[in-house]
Design an enzyme around this catalytic site. Structure first.
Site, short mmCIF file in Angstrom:
data_model
loop_
_atom_site.label_atom_id
_atom_site.label_comp_id
_atom_site.label_asym_id
_atom_site.label_seq_id
_atom_site.Cartn_x
_atom_site.Cartn_y
_atom_site.Cartn_z
N PHE A 1 0.69 -1.28 -0.14
CA PHE A 1 -0.03 -0.05 -0.15
C PHE A 1 0.98 1.17 -0.02
CE2 PHE A 1 -4.46 0.54 1.30
CZ PHE A 1 -5.21 -0.36 0.54
N ARG B 1 -0.68 9.13 -0.23
CA ARG B 1 -2.16 9.77 -1.10
C ARG B 1 -1.88 11.23 -1.13
NH1 ARG B 1 -6.62 6.52 2.42
NH2 ARG B 1 -6.18 4.45 1.23
N GLU C 1 -6.97 2.37 -3.02
CA GLU C 1 -5.54 2.29 -3.55
C GLU C 1 -4.93 1.00 -3.57
OE1 GLU C 1 -3.38 4.89 -0.91
OE2 GLU C 1 -2.12 3.53 -0.10
N HIS D 1 -11.38 12.35 1.04
CA HIS D 1 -11.68 11.03 1.55
C HIS D 1 -11.75 10.76 3.07
CE1 HIS D 1 -11.29 6.75 1.08
NE2 HIS D 1 -10.27 6.81 1.89
N LEU E 1 -14.82 5.70 -4.52
CA LEU E 1 -13.39 5.32 -4.35
C LEU E 1 -13.02 4.11 -5.16
CD1 LEU E 1 -10.99 5.60 -2.42
CD2 LEU E 1 -11.99 3.81 -0.91
#
Lengths: 254, 575
Positions: free
Chosen positions: B129, B288, B257, B353, B254
């Site tokens: 991630f 992000r 990710e 977000h 969304l």
């Protein structure tokens, strides 16, 4: 285009239908259309909403006589006839209301649950039946220090059922829930099957026996509406057929 | 018990939990296990909470997947990534607590029945991630929040824990310097209820919907933060708002990710993979804030597509991998944009977000008001600082839902059973207020004011900020706040009056917007998600500190608090 919306609140003798004209811009969903109705026409309209992305399961309603999620249903494709779903007939989807399906979208509350106001139904019974099947993980062994191992090949079948968002579209589409208000319904039975096939459970047939009752596995007549309307492709029919097979086999063995 | 009321709509429970997402449910389970009487109050059915929408996963250094050089993961590396990701604004004692507890938390959910994705050896699968040095993110395909929320709901339901569903909380009740409960409207009937308790836990989620482009559920209106502020509890670091780089163009739903974790890449309108330019090492998997700014810059410099988006390309991953690892976002892309990611790239743009800031709590989850606690996204215990890493929010909800419930269980013996009178009088106050709102002459359209605010917030307090535009923005917010007293629903029935509920939400949202604006204007530096074109650099000398904004005599007061360092010294943040 127009939306034709079912309106009812306490104290009304009969429901009425309100018609509201709006522009079907690309991307407009039924939920979006209802918000326009609320903002520009009548702010007393009642409907459930939360995620607007087809994951929370709160906005199931009857749209052109098919139970669907309002947030996931595109107005344009509905008017083009792209979203036709043939269903086994039952009372609530009889064509008892006049509407021009090229110009209008008919929006009504989800069947088989009491209407509180407009498009909001009381989900109490649906969740009561869900609770009846004891929806909680019952592991076969004591808690290990780390994770219980699971064969990755066992996941895809489990996911078919864990994907259920408990929107009750299936419950509102089921001809059996129409004729037998006690029937546990597709979602509860699919949930029960999810626990039965969880390899970490191994409570075996005992799990299935929770619904080994007339209002459980044996009430289904395989109309298949549940599978056709499910926004998450959950297959209650397969669960029901397999559960019956297991229970019958066990009956013979005894 | 011991509290009796003649008013039928007054309820007593030792602990009231407000919010039914992952934090609220995990806390409910803990309270239930402790033998205390508790109840959960939520404006929606718990399964409709925004936690259900979390896609990518939950970080924990299980070390099930080895790192690049075969090394194994540990909580310290998780903590390092989290602190660096936070641009050094996170409190390192809180980060340590979270990262140490992470492993047990993932196992705990597994033990309750969550179906995690698995590796060939049967262990819980982990994926890379953004901003993480290891493949540390445990996942359940791209429906991790859904799986975890359903599991915790099952557990709490099994305890017969009382739920007050579709109750909108209207105020917190204070007496003798303590929080002793709350009032709420039962949405379906319009009736006002009072709740008396020794402790109240806020678990109400974020305030993303003050922005028009947001991945958040429509219910994320910051109600908990507004209630706390109103009760005299300050908010912390509210100017730090995360913009997720990849939200679906058109609806801003969304696109996890996880899509880039699985190898997805970002492409501009010239067909170029632009992240190489902005983050040479991490490329598409930079944190992000970095990726969102890069996309925005590409768009502003004319390398986006018409309408303002770039492409998220997954086509090279192949159908099997997409179907196995990313089935949910494929479905969303098809349903809402008519695009099948197996065949063509997905149009994406940054959108609000996550709310890093929230109700100011100490490391135990206590606020300055005895009896009031907060956890999860509505709180700022400060594990995310100026920018949250993907996979750390689900983690925070479940860990601090449990730990803050433990704090309450420990503290509660010191609290006497409260008096009923202040709660009854608070119920009267709410009834009076609602009568006043409903009795107003017809004014401007409530929904139009809301649209105006959300548009303003994205334009003036979005990804790139500067002092001048923000000051104009603040003035407009103040004007809108003044307009509130002229608004009223046309519908005068109290039962199922969703316009009234949205009006009450809007009151709080505008207050929250003002807090965000004031914090952002005063913070004359760029750190994490807060990027100021007029102050482009981080300024540790003046701003390595938390913004604390509280309400005093109806005015917002700004103070600052030091950041807890300890493990990692602030360094330049390079990816």
């Amino acid at each position: 285009m127009k939306i034709k919306v079912y309106r009812y609140h306490d104290g009304m003798k009969n429901p009425r239908y309100d018609t509201f004209e709006l522009e079907p811009k690309p991307g407009l969903t039924i939920l979006g259309a209802l918000f326009q109705f609320q903002q520009n026409f009548d702010d007393s309209i009642a409907f459930h909403y939360s995620c607007r992305g087809a994951v929370c399961g709160t906005c199931a309603m009857l749209i052109n006589k098919v139970p669907r999620l309002a947030c996931r249903t595109q107005v344009a494709s509905l008017l083009n006839g792209d979203l036709k779903i043939p269903l086994s007939p039952y009372h609530a989807i009889e064509e008892n209301i006049e509407w021009d399906n090229k110009e209008e979208v008919l929006i009504e509350p989800l069947p088989h649950l009491p209407v509180i106001k407009d498009l909001i139904v009381d989900m109490g019974k649906f969740f009561e039946y869900y609770k009846d099947i004891e929806p909680v993980f019952k592991p076969a062994d004591s808690t290990p220090e780390k994770e219980r191992l699971m064969d990755p090949d066992s996941i895809p079948e489990l996911e078919l059922y864990t994907n259920c968002i408990l929107c009750a579209a299936c419950f509102g589409s089921c001809p059996i829930d129409d004729s037998d208000p006690e029937y546990l319904g597709p979602a509860a039975l699919a949930k029960l099957y999810r626990f039965y096939i969880d390899p970490r459970e191994e409570n075996g047939i005992e799990r299935l026996k929770i619904a080994d009752i007339p209002r459980g596995w044996w009430d289904c007549k395989f109309h298949g509406n549940c599978r056709r309307v499910c926004p998450k492709d959950v297959p209650p029919l397969i669960a029901i057929a397999k559960a019956r097979e297991q229970l019958e086999k066990e009956g013979e063995d005894r | 018990m011991g509290v009796a009321s003649t008013v039928e709509s007054i309820h007593y429970h030792d602990v009231i939990i407000i919010g039914g997402g992952l934090t609220g449910l995990r806390a409910a389970l803990q309270i239930s296990n402790s033998g205390l009487s508790g109840a959960l109050v939520s404006k929606v059915h718990p399964l409709r909470s925004h936690s259900v929408a979390a896609q990518g996963g939950m970080n924990a250094s299980l070390g099930n997947v080895p790192g690049d050089d075969g090394a194994s993961d540990d909580w310290k590396m998780h903590a390092y990534d989290t602190v660096k990701g936070s641009d050094y604004l996170a409190d390192q004692d809180a980060v340590e607590k979270m990262c140490r507890e992470a492993v047990a938390t993932v196992y705990e959910l597994e033990h309750m029945g969550t179906v995690w994705s698995r590796l060939e050896n049967g262990k819980i699968a982990q994926r890379p991630f953004g901003g993480a040095g290891f493949p540390r993110t445990c996942y359940a395909a791209d429906r991790t929040g859904h799986n975890a929320l359903h599991t915790l709901y099952e557990q709490v339901l099994n305890k017969n824990f009382p739920f007050y569903e579709e109750f909108f909380v209207t105020s917190l009740v204070k007496d003798k310097g303590r929080c002793i409960g709350c009032t709420a409207i039962e949405i379906m009937t319009g009736k006002i209820h009072g709740f008396i308790s020794k402790a109240v836990l806020m678990a109400t989620g974020g305030f993303g919907r003050i922005f028009n482009r947001s991945t958040n559920a429509l219910i994320n209106t910051g109600d908990g933060q507004a209630l706390a502020l109103e009760a005299g509890v300050p908010l912390k670091d509210m100017e730090f708002v995360q913009f997720h780089p990849t939200t679906l163009y058109g609806t801003n739903i969304l696109m996890s990710e996880g899509a880039r974790g699985e190898g997805g890449i970002l492409i501009n309108s010239q067909g170029k993979r632009f992240m190489e330019k902005y983050a040479p090492n991490s490329v598409d998997l930079a944190p992000r804030d970095v990726v969102a700014r890069s996309i925005e810059q590409e768009i502003r410099e004319g390398r986006g597509y018409d309408g303002g988006y770039v492409h998220l390309d997954l086509t090279h991953l192949g159908s099997d991998r997409i179907m196995e690892r990313l089935p949910g976002i494929r479905q969303i892309a098809m349903d809402f944009a008519g695009v099948d990611p197996i065949k063509e790239p997905v149009p994406v743009q940054p959108g609000q977000h996550y709310s890093m800031g929230g109700i100011d709590v100490d490391i135990n989850g206590s606020t300055i008001l005895p009896g009031l606690y907060a956890a999860g996204e509505c709180a700022c215990i400060s594990v995310h600082g100026a920018n949250r890493l993907g996979g750390n929010s689900l983690l925070e909800t479940v860990i601090f839902g449990r730990l803050v419930a433990d704090t309450i269980i420990k503290d509660i013996n010191n609290f006497q059973i409260p008096d009923i009178l202040p709660v009854e009088s608070a119920v009267n106050d709410v009834e009076f207020k609602i009568k006043e709102v409903m009795g107003r002459e017809k004014g401007a359209n409530i929904f139009d004011v809301k649209d105006e605010m959300t548009e303003l917030m994205f334009q003036k307090f979005g990804i790139f900020r500067n002092g001048q535009t923000m000051k104009k923005g603040l003035n407009e917010i103040l004007k809108m706040e003044n307009k509130l007293s002229e608004l009223t629903p046309n519908n005068k029935d109290l039962a199922v009056n969703q316009t009234l509920i949205q009006f009450l939400e809007l009151e709080g949202m505008l207050k929250i917007a003002e807090v965000v604006a004031r914090g952002a204007i005063k913070r004359k530096e760029s750190r994490g998600s807060h990027m100021r074109t007029d102050h482009p650099d981080r300024d540790d000398k003046n701003f390595l500190k938390h913004t604390i904004i509280g309400l005093e005599d109806n005015n917002l007061n700004i103070n600052y608090k030091p950041v807890t360092l300890g493990m990692f010294e602030p360094k330049e943040r390079v990816y």
